[in-house]
Design a protein around this motif. Structure first.
Motif, PDB file in Angstrom:
ATOM      1  N   GLU A 261      -0.567   0.080  15.969  1.00  9.58           N
ATOM      2  CA  GLU A 261      -1.425   0.318  17.131  1.00  9.58           C
ATOM      3  C   GLU A 261      -2.865   0.585  16.704  1.00  9.58           C
ATOM      4  O   GLU A 261      -3.813   0.150  17.367  1.00  9.58           O
ATOM      5  CB  GLU A 261      -0.878   1.489  17.955  1.00  9.58           C
ATOM      6  CG  GLU A 261       0.335   1.143  18.814  1.00  9.58           C
ATOM      7  CD  GLU A 261       1.590   0.856  17.998  1.00  9.58           C
ATOM      8  OE1 GLU A 261       1.686   1.358  16.839  1.00  9.58           O
ATOM      9  OE2 GLU A 261       2.468   0.129  18.484  1.00  9.58           O
ATOM     10  N   ASP A 262      -3.029   1.314  15.582  1.00 10.04           N
ATOM     11  CA  ASP A 262      -4.384   1.535  15.065  1.00 10.04           C
ATOM     12  C   ASP A 262      -5.062   0.203  14.761  1.00 10.04           C
ATOM     13  O   ASP A 262      -6.245   0.007  15.065  1.00 10.04           O
ATOM     14  CB  ASP A 262      -4.341   2.372  13.784  1.00 10.04           C
ATOM     15  CG  ASP A 262      -3.885   3.800  14.020  1.00 10.04           C
ATOM     16  OD1 ASP A 262      -4.067   4.301  15.141  1.00 10.04           O
ATOM     17  OD2 ASP A 262      -3.340   4.405  13.078  1.00 10.04           O
ATOM     18  N   ARG A 263      -4.303  -0.686  14.144  1.00  8.11           N
ATOM     19  CA  ARG A 263      -4.864  -1.985  13.766  1.00  8.11           C
ATOM     20  C   ARG A 263      -5.018  -2.900  14.971  1.00  8.11           C
ATOM     21  O   ARG A 263      -5.894  -3.766  14.998  1.00  8.11           O
ATOM     22  CB  ARG A 263      -3.969  -2.641  12.704  1.00  8.11           C
ATOM     23  CG  ARG A 263      -4.584  -3.863  12.050  1.00  8.11           C
ATOM     24  CD  ARG A 263      -3.686  -4.423  10.963  1.00  8.11           C
ATOM     25  NE  ARG A 263      -2.422  -4.931  11.499  1.00  8.11           N
ATOM     26  CZ  ARG A 263      -1.450  -5.428  10.745  1.00  8.11           C
ATOM     27  NH1 ARG A 263      -1.584  -5.442   9.422  1.00  8.11           N
ATOM     28  NH2 ARG A 263      -0.331  -5.880  11.290  1.00  8.11           N
ATOM     29  N   GLY A 264      -4.104  -2.729  15.936  1.00  9.34           N
ATOM     30  CA  GLY A 264      -4.223  -3.489  17.173  1.00  9.34           C
ATOM     31  C   GLY A 264      -3.351  -4.720  17.274  1.00  9.34           C
ATOM     32  O   GLY A 264      -3.354  -5.396  18.304  1.00  9.34           O
ATOM     33  N   PHE A 265      -2.566  -5.030  16.248  1.00  6.17           N
ATOM     34  CA  PHE A 265      -1.715  -6.218  16.312  1.00  6.17           C
ATOM     35  C   PHE A 265      -0.628  -6.140  15.251  1.00  6.17           C
ATOM     36  O   PHE A 265      -0.696  -5.340  14.321  1.00  6.17           O
ATOM     37  CB  PHE A 265      -2.541  -7.497  16.098  1.00  6.17           C
ATOM     38  CG  PHE A 265      -3.126  -7.630  14.713  1.00  6.17           C
ATOM     39  CD1 PHE A 265      -2.429  -8.268  13.684  1.00  6.17           C
ATOM     40  CD2 PHE A 265      -4.384  -7.110  14.421  1.00  6.17           C
ATOM     41  CE1 PHE A 265      -2.963  -8.383  12.412  1.00  6.17           C
ATOM     42  CE2 PHE A 265      -4.929  -7.218  13.147  1.00  6.17           C
ATOM     43  CZ  PHE A 265      -4.215  -7.857  12.144  1.00  6.17           C
TER      44      PHE A 265
END
Length: 423
Positions: A261-265
């Motif tokens: 989720e931090d990275r987004g993908f």
């Protein structure tokens, strides 16, 4: 009782399964333990990691150069984690009395960020049990370094109680960067473990480790205890590992592990990957697999989440044989470093379903061409099935009491890329 006999007794008390590859100076120890002979050191460590996933403690008894052969799963396990303790008994030969080199295995402790213990003949039982406990506490392999003077010495016998702990696998919600950060956080805490170990005895200089004499006894040689900082007279059997590492500081990891989720993908199989039908069957049947390197590792991600762990190239075969009984491996990875394990599994008639995805390329790294594995697997009498033959897949994707190899063939579509899904 000789040191080798004391170590064998300690392993009998602390371990559930033992593996060995003979070689000086640990040939006798492997025999005393009645350890299972394995085709090579890499496969032996992978078996042990599979045992760990299945809730069993395991030890691998090998000589110094054998540590080189199992370096890949050794380092991979640090980032991937484990459940029950795994201990590598490394028989070093500093005088090259029966070896091609005088390699010092302690340096793998620094490289793999694992606990390394080097006992003398007075604390062998405690050192073996503490190595298993450290493996479980820090969720990685632990090493016990032994040299001929300790193995041949008259040993003191001080059995200790076994206390099984439980490690953990890396959180699948983390990115690989996050997993590395998490293991570095654990490695940082390992410095306090070393400094507070009951095995070390502090009584001024000179200090000795292993068979080297000294008023102070240093057993937890990696990470080095903080008490050795500033010591001038440190005696060792082999290279000056402890002397050169005294006073080093723990790593400074990121504040917290990076999540998907931090990275987004997250990444998954190509949208038009030919092996989706196979993956859907595995998911629908709740079949858990050990993933190899390459595209197989996507089985750990959404939407399938069938993968339990991955310990590097070619590792899925032996790890699965001792845990989930299902290995998922690509054609290139199998030929790269999985064939030896498959041979060992068939020789021992272990229950395993080895699923080989044959797409004739290394899809993860740019679709470089891969050799056809079929000519090299005819001895295994594999079932060969097109990726779109769903009835055959449904019939063959089962685990039996025998080793079986299922080769699933499919072509990566031209121009396809791994799907990136926002989260």
């Amino acid at each position: 009782m000789k040191g080798s006999e004391a170590v064998a007794d300690a392993l009998a008390r602390s371990a559930d399964r033992l593996y060995t590859i003979p070689g000086f100076p640990i040939t006798e120890l492997g025999s005393l333990c009645n350890a299972e002979l394995v085709i090579n050191e890499k496969t032996a460590l992978e078996y042990a990691l599979g045992d760990s996933l299945a809730g069993k403690r395991a030890a691998v008894i090998i000589k110094n150069v054998g540590v080189n052969a199992c370096a890949d799963p050794l380092l991979q396990a640090t980032a991937q984690g484990l459940i029950r303790g795994v201990v590598l008994i490394a028989g070093d030969d500093p005088e090259a009395l029966g070896s091609q080199t005088a390699q010092d295995s302690r340096y793998y402790g620094e490289l793999a960020e694992i606990p390394v213990l080097e006992p003398d003949a007075t604390c062998l039982h405690a050192a073996v049990e503490d190595a298993f406990a450290a493996s479980e506490q820090f969720s990685r392999v632990a090493m016990v370094r032994l040299t001929p003077p300790v193995l041949d010495a008259e040993a003191e016998i001080h059995p200790v109680a076994r206390h099984d702990g439980k490690g953990r696998l890396s959180d699948r919600s983390w990115t690989m960067n996050g997993r590395v950060t998490a293991e570095e956080i654990l490695y940082t805490s390992m410095f306090a473990w070393s400094s507070g170990s009951r095995l070390n005895r502090w009584n001024g200089e000179p200090a000795g480790s292993g068979p080297a004499a000294g008023n102070t006894r240093i057993v937890t040689v990696n990470p080095p205890p903080e008490q050795v900082a500033g010591m001038q007279d440190i005696r060792e059997n082999g290279r000056p590992f402890t002397r050169d590492h005294c006073g080093i500081c723990p790593p400074v990891p990121r504040a917290r592990p990076q999540s998907l989720e931090d990275r987004g993908f997250y990444r998954t199989f190509c949208r038009d990957c030919p092996f989706h039908a196979m993956m859907r069957i595995l998911k629908d049947r709740k079949m858990k697999v050990i993933c190899d390197a390459g595209c197989s590792i996507f089985a750990m991600n959404r939407p399938y989440e069938s993968g339990v762990a991955s310990y590097g190239m070619g590792a899925s075969i032996a790890v699965a044989a001792r845990s989930t009984k299902i290995a998922l491996i690509g054609d290139y990875a199998l030929l790269h470093s999985g064939l030896n394990a498959l041979i060992d599994v068939y020789e021992k008639d272990l229950p395993l379903l080895a699923i080989v995805t044959k797409n004739d390329c290394t899809a993860m790294t740019g679709k470089q061409p891969a050799y056809d594995p079929i000519p090299y697997l005819r001895w295994a009498d594999p079932v060969i099935c097109p990726a779109d033959d769903v009835p055959t897949l449904e019939r063959e994707l089962v685990v039996t009491e025998k080793p079986r190899t299922l080769i699933i063939t499919g072509n990566c579509p031209e121009g396809s890329t791994h799907e990136i899904v926002e989260c």
